[in-house]
Design an enzyme around this catalytic site. Structure first.
Site, PDB file in Angstrom:
ATOM      1  N   LYS A   1       0.836  -1.198   0.000  1.00 56.51           N
ATOM      2  CA  LYS A   1       0.000   0.000   0.000  1.00 56.51           C
ATOM      3  C   LYS A   1       0.871   1.249   0.000  1.00 56.51           C
ATOM      4  O   LYS A   1       1.711   1.413   0.880  1.00 56.51           O
ATOM      5  CB  LYS A   1      -0.894  -0.001   1.262  1.00 56.51           C
ATOM      6  CG  LYS A   1      -1.584   1.328   1.553  1.00 56.51           C
ATOM      7  CD  LYS A   1      -2.701   1.630   0.593  1.00 56.51           C
ATOM      8  CE  LYS A   1      -3.391   2.959   0.889  1.00 56.51           C
ATOM      9  NZ  LYS A   1      -4.023   3.033   2.205  1.00 56.51           N
TER      10      LYS A   1
ATOM     11  N   ASP B   1     -12.983   1.827   3.504  1.00 56.87           N
ATOM     12  CA  ASP B   1     -11.997   2.599   4.291  1.00 56.87           C
ATOM     13  C   ASP B   1     -12.388   2.668   5.763  1.00 56.87           C
ATOM     14  O   ASP B   1     -11.984   3.578   6.467  1.00 56.87           O
ATOM     15  CB  ASP B   1     -11.804   4.007   3.710  1.00 56.87           C
ATOM     16  CG  ASP B   1     -10.414   4.552   3.999  1.00 56.87           C
ATOM     17  OD1 ASP B   1      -9.608   3.853   4.654  1.00 56.87           O
ATOM     18  OD2 ASP B   1     -10.129   5.684   3.575  1.00 56.87           O
TER      19      ASP B   1
HETATM   20 ZN   LIG Z   1      -7.595   3.951   3.683  1.00 46.16          ZN
END
Ligand SMILES: [Zn+2]
Length: 404
Positions: free
Chosen positions: A184, A315
């Site tokens: 990420k 998220d």
């Molecule tokens: Zn995030």
């Protein structure tokens, strides 16, 4: 063996099938299709269902164990405390029908084994380890002295700062050393970080190339946090697999995504829920959040219209565990049919892990036996999947995990 006989099967990819059977052989699906063509399984336990569909994936969560979203508070709460809250979050996600998560920065990598070995009930975790940004970037903690941020990042490995080609290569290798399944990175600034701007590109093109190259050597895909267009284009040119958020996506970005077969993971839920309770955010984040909310919804609609592949993510990171299905209602609001929305959270989702994708997200022979049993048809009302009380049964790897 179990034989699930449903009035309606939503396979994840393709058209729904009436009067269908799903045959489970341990953790794997042995057959899924019309009941009339199902193989005879005389000794199988029969389960009757109105609707059967694959378990959901949430492709963008953070096991940070915070009660309020504020990255600067991370060093002030012990990891054990946050992991304990994460355990409760995992259970809530499972009860909401989420059988797999892609965890993009947080404690997920350390908690993967707890779920896999059966100690903690929860979705299967596919984790990134630390989210990576440059100095001053989205996961730098701008209000602390920089040496502290480096020390904290190295110790807890949830957020890492890296600069330059060798620095970027090293931090990716450190995630691979811990067996991260995806890498990420932050290709643009963020909303929940103090000083940086969501539109600005963060890593340089050369840094992005190295991040993707080193991940690729170990057959790992790169997920790029990205709001602004410059970072999105640079990240796609470098070969990232997914664009996370994609707030300022336009026609040119959409064309670049189609060309590179990249997947968009929009996260409307986190923005909608933040705007609904804006005082919960640190003051610096409030104007940034309000600035992105409408643009983000437009980007999701444009992605749908222009044929960009979308995978569902929320998220969710602080509180809100269990509310994953609300993202599906937001996708439908943005123009997806309920069947298309379900596809983003099922068949489309594993591909966000690139070469590490498991055979999951579809009711088909050879796929993981992760599935949901519902009393109401989500194709008539997608809100069925946004209400954990209406997720009647959850099966994971061939075992019923709700109700227990
Ligand atoms: Zn995030």
């Amino acid at each position: 063996m179990q034989r699930i006989h449903a009035n309606l099967m939503i396979p994840g990819r393709g058209a729904p099938v009436s009067d269908a059977v799903v045959l489970l052989d341990g953790p794997t699906i042995a057959y899924a299709g019309p009941a009339a063509e199902a193989p005879v399984a005389g000794d199988a336990e029969e389960v009757r269902a109105e609707v059967v569909m694959p378990g959901l994936w949430d492709c963008h969560v953070h096991l940070l164990g915070q009660l309020v979203p504020d990255l600067a508070m991370l060093p002030r709460e012990p990891v054990a405390l946050r992991a304990a809250r994460g355990v409760a979050g995992l259970r809530a996600a499972l009860d909401a029908g989420v059988t797999s998560i892609r965890e993009l920065g947080g404690l997920g990598l350390d908690m993967t084994a707890a779920v896999a070995e059966g100690t903690v009930p929860g979705p299967a975790i596919h984790a990134a380890g630390a989210a990576i940004s440059p100095t001053g970037g989205h996961v730098d903690l701008h209000s602390y002295p920089l040496p502290w941020v480096h020390d904290y990042g190295a110790a807890s490995n949830e957020l890492r700062v890296a600069d330059g080609e060798s620095g970027c290569a090293r931090v990716v290798r450190e995630q691979l050393r811990r067996n991260a399944k995806v890498i990420k990175i932050c290709a643009s600034g963020g909303v929940m970080s103090e000083v940086d701007h969501p539109i600005h590109q963060q890593f340089t093109a050369a840094e992005l190339r190295v991040l993707v190259e080193v991940a690729g050597l170990a057959e790992r895909a790169v997920a790029a946090h990205c709001h602004g267009k410059p970072g999105m284009i640079a990240a796609l040119e470098a070969g990232v697999r997914t664009i996370e958020h994609g707030t300022y996506l336009d026609e040119e970005c959409a064309a670049a995504m189609r060309e590179t077969s990249a997947i968009l993971v929009p996260t409307q839920f986190v923005i909608a829920s933040a705007v609904a309770d804006i005082d919960r955010l640190p003051p610096y984040a409030r104007p940034k959040m309000l600035a992105v909310v409408e643009r983000h919804a437009e980007a999701v609609a444009l992605a749908h219209q222009t044929g960009v592949t979308v995978a569902m993510g929320t998220d969710i990171g602080a509180g809100d565990w269990g509310r994953h299905g609300e993202e599906l209602t937001l996708l439908v609001k943005a123009g997806f049919t309920p069947l298309e929305a379900i596809e983003t959270a099922t068949a489309n989702a594993p591909a966000t892990l690139g070469p590490q994708a498991p055979r999951s997200g579809r009711l088909e022979a050879g796929y993981d036996a992760d599935l949901l049993i519902l009393d109401d048809n989500p194709l008539d009302d997608i809100a069925v999947l946004a209400d954990p009380a209406r997720i009647r049964q959850v099966w994971q790897a061939g075992r019923r995990v709700k109700p227990v």
